[in-house]
Scaffold this active site. Structure first.
Site, PDB file in Angstrom:
ATOM      1  N   ASN A  81       5.494  -5.554  -8.559  1.00  0.00           N
ATOM      2  CA  ASN A  81       5.717  -6.986  -8.394  1.00  0.00           C
ATOM      3  C   ASN A  81       6.454  -7.487  -9.643  1.00  0.00           C
ATOM      4  O   ASN A  81       6.720  -6.723 -10.566  1.00  0.00           O
ATOM      5  CB  ASN A  81       4.404  -7.745  -8.136  1.00  0.00           C
ATOM      6  CG  ASN A  81       3.423  -7.664  -9.297  1.00  0.00           C
ATOM      7  OD1 ASN A  81       3.801  -7.508 -10.464  1.00  0.00           O
ATOM      8  ND2 ASN A  81       2.129  -7.775  -8.989  1.00  0.00           N
ATOM      9  N   ASP A 141      -4.535 -15.845   2.640  1.00  0.00           N
ATOM     10  CA  ASP A 141      -5.110 -14.976   1.608  1.00  0.00           C
ATOM     11  C   ASP A 141      -4.096 -13.871   1.301  1.00  0.00           C
ATOM     12  O   ASP A 141      -3.753 -13.080   2.182  1.00  0.00           O
ATOM     13  CB  ASP A 141      -6.427 -14.377   2.126  1.00  0.00           C
ATOM     14  CG  ASP A 141      -7.132 -13.495   1.104  1.00  0.00           C
ATOM     15  OD1 ASP A 141      -6.570 -13.260   0.025  1.00  0.00           O
ATOM     16  OD2 ASP A 141      -8.248 -13.037   1.412  1.00  0.00           O
ATOM     17  N   ALA A 156      -4.247  -7.815  -0.501  1.00  0.00           N
ATOM     18  CA  ALA A 156      -3.804  -6.619   0.240  1.00  0.00           C
ATOM     19  C   ALA A 156      -2.370  -6.713   0.760  1.00  0.00           C
ATOM     20  O   ALA A 156      -1.904  -5.804   1.438  1.00  0.00           O
ATOM     21  CB  ALA A 156      -4.737  -6.286   1.403  1.00  0.00           C
ATOM     22  N   ALA A 157      -1.660  -7.795   0.427  1.00  0.00           N
ATOM     23  CA  ALA A 157      -0.264  -7.896   0.855  1.00  0.00           C
ATOM     24  C   ALA A 157       0.568  -6.765   0.246  1.00  0.00           C
ATOM     25  O   ALA A 157       1.375  -6.121   0.933  1.00  0.00           O
ATOM     26  CB  ALA A 157       0.316  -9.245   0.469  1.00  0.00           C
ATOM     27  N   GLY A 158       0.368  -6.517  -1.043  1.00  0.00           N
ATOM     28  CA  GLY A 158       1.100  -5.443  -1.704  1.00  0.00           C
ATOM     29  C   GLY A 158       0.737  -4.076  -1.158  1.00  0.00           C
ATOM     30  O   GLY A 158       1.603  -3.209  -0.987  1.00  0.00           O
ATOM     31  N   ASP A 159      -0.544  -3.870  -0.855  1.00  0.00           N
ATOM     32  CA  ASP A 159      -0.989  -2.594  -0.299  1.00  0.00           C
ATOM     33  C   ASP A 159      -0.385  -2.369   1.084  1.00  0.00           C
ATOM     34  O   ASP A 159       0.018  -1.258   1.429  1.00  0.00           O
ATOM     35  CB  ASP A 159      -2.516  -2.564  -0.209  1.00  0.00           C
ATOM     36  CG  ASP A 159      -3.171  -2.766  -1.567  1.00  0.00           C
ATOM     37  OD1 ASP A 159      -2.863  -1.997  -2.484  1.00  0.00           O
ATOM     38  OD2 ASP A 159      -3.981  -3.687  -1.703  1.00  0.00           O
ATOM     39  N   THR A 172      -0.321  -9.770   6.916  1.00  0.00           N
ATOM     40  CA  THR A 172      -1.543  -9.642   6.128  1.00  0.00           C
ATOM     41  C   THR A 172      -1.953 -10.964   5.480  1.00  0.00           C
ATOM     42  O   THR A 172      -3.138 -11.310   5.469  1.00  0.00           O
ATOM     43  CB  THR A 172      -1.356  -8.566   5.038  1.00  0.00           C
ATOM     44  OG1 THR A 172      -1.127  -7.305   5.667  1.00  0.00           O
ATOM     45  CG2 THR A 172      -2.574  -8.465   4.143  1.00  0.00           C
ATOM     46  N   SER A 189      -7.575  -7.261   6.807  1.00  0.00           N
ATOM     47  CA  SER A 189      -6.400  -8.097   7.055  1.00  0.00           C
ATOM     48  C   SER A 189      -5.134  -7.278   7.321  1.00  0.00           C
ATOM     49  O   SER A 189      -4.118  -7.816   7.761  1.00  0.00           O
ATOM     50  CB  SER A 189      -6.142  -9.017   5.852  1.00  0.00           C
ATOM     51  OG  SER A 189      -5.722  -8.271   4.718  1.00  0.00           O
TER      52      SER A 189
END
Length: 257
Positions: free
Chosen positions: A131, A199, A202-205, A238, A247
């Site tokens: 990021n 939320d 976990a967006a990056g995951d 997500t 999510s």
């Protein structure tokens, strides 16, 4: 999956959940006398942004020697892509990178939580996903440098010159900057997807998971820009949901996006 958990209820829950979803957990050791690593996630409701407080515990029981001796090095010869982050000791990460390089296994590194890395970590690295905060820290620049496309390009090029073949810099609501240091030379900014942010956990995951899936499935036909666009759409799904693992969308939810 390779790692370590404690001989407690959290460790059993994590292993059982992964196994129930088809993940091979034979490489996840259970260590007596240790606690399973946990993370406390705090979400700001108005923005959906999150803060994570990490207690590594058994995560730090995975040592570099585990990749120099025993069965873990042999496992690397059987995989298409090794995905790693920095929630295990840095020495272990570097040992795994060396083992993967020896076995000819491509590596995707998502260096979070971020810390400065030796140049050797970048040499021959197939995919680096960071990021903007991580990119700035690793690249030794102020995060404001990444406010412009030219700034993103200069930082991405710095990684490419260190030996990374594909660089991905996620920029939150601004989108994703990508650069291929190989023959295609593709680079550019993919705008963020429209989403009702609930939320961001976990967006990056999710992004890494979808991107990695394209790397493995497409093989030599892999297209970095197409992969980034699909990963971006998956991550957008997500952030519209509450939670971490729960999510993350299933693959069939992304068909047609």
């Amino acid at each position: 999956m390779v790692g370590t958990v404690g001989a407690d209820s959290y460790g059993a829950q994590l292993r059982n959940n992964l196994s129930a979803h088809g993940v091979d957990v034979s490489g996840v050791d259970v260590r007596d006398g240790l606690k399973t690593g946990i993370a406390l996630i705090v979400v700001d409701k108005p923005s959906g942004e999150n803060r994570i407080i990490l207690s590594p515990e058994a995560n730090h029981a995975l040592h570099a020697k585990d990749f120099k001796t025993g069965g873990l090095t042999q496992k690397l010869g059987k995989v298409d892509l090794l995905i790693m982050q920095l929630e295990i000791p840095l020495e272990t990460v570097l040992a795994a990178l060396a083992a993967a390089r020896k076995e000819g296994v491509s590596v995707l590194l998502n260096p979070a939580p971020a810390q400065r890395l030796l140049d050797a970590a970048y040499d021959g690295l197939a995919h680096l996903v960071v990021n903007e905060t991580e990119a700035a820290m690793l690249g030794g620049v102020d995060v404001s440098v990444l406010d412009t496309s030219s700034g993103c390009e200069s930082v991405a090029r710095w990684f490419v010159e260190k030996g990374v073949r594909n660089v991905i810099i996620t920029l939150g609501g601004r989108g994703v900057y990508f650069m291929n240091g190989g023959s295609s030379g593709k680079r550019g900014l993919v705008p963020a997807e429209k989403a009702k942010v609930v939320d961001t956990t976990a967006a990056g995951d999710t992004f890494v998971g979808q991107y990695a899936l394209d790397v493995v499935v497409d093989g030599e036909a892999f297209d970095i820009e197409a992969a980034v666009r699909k990963a971006n759409k998956a991550a957008a799904k997500t952030v519209e949901r509450v939670g971490a693992q729960d999510s993350i969308p299933w693959r069939d939810e992304l068909v047609g996006l």
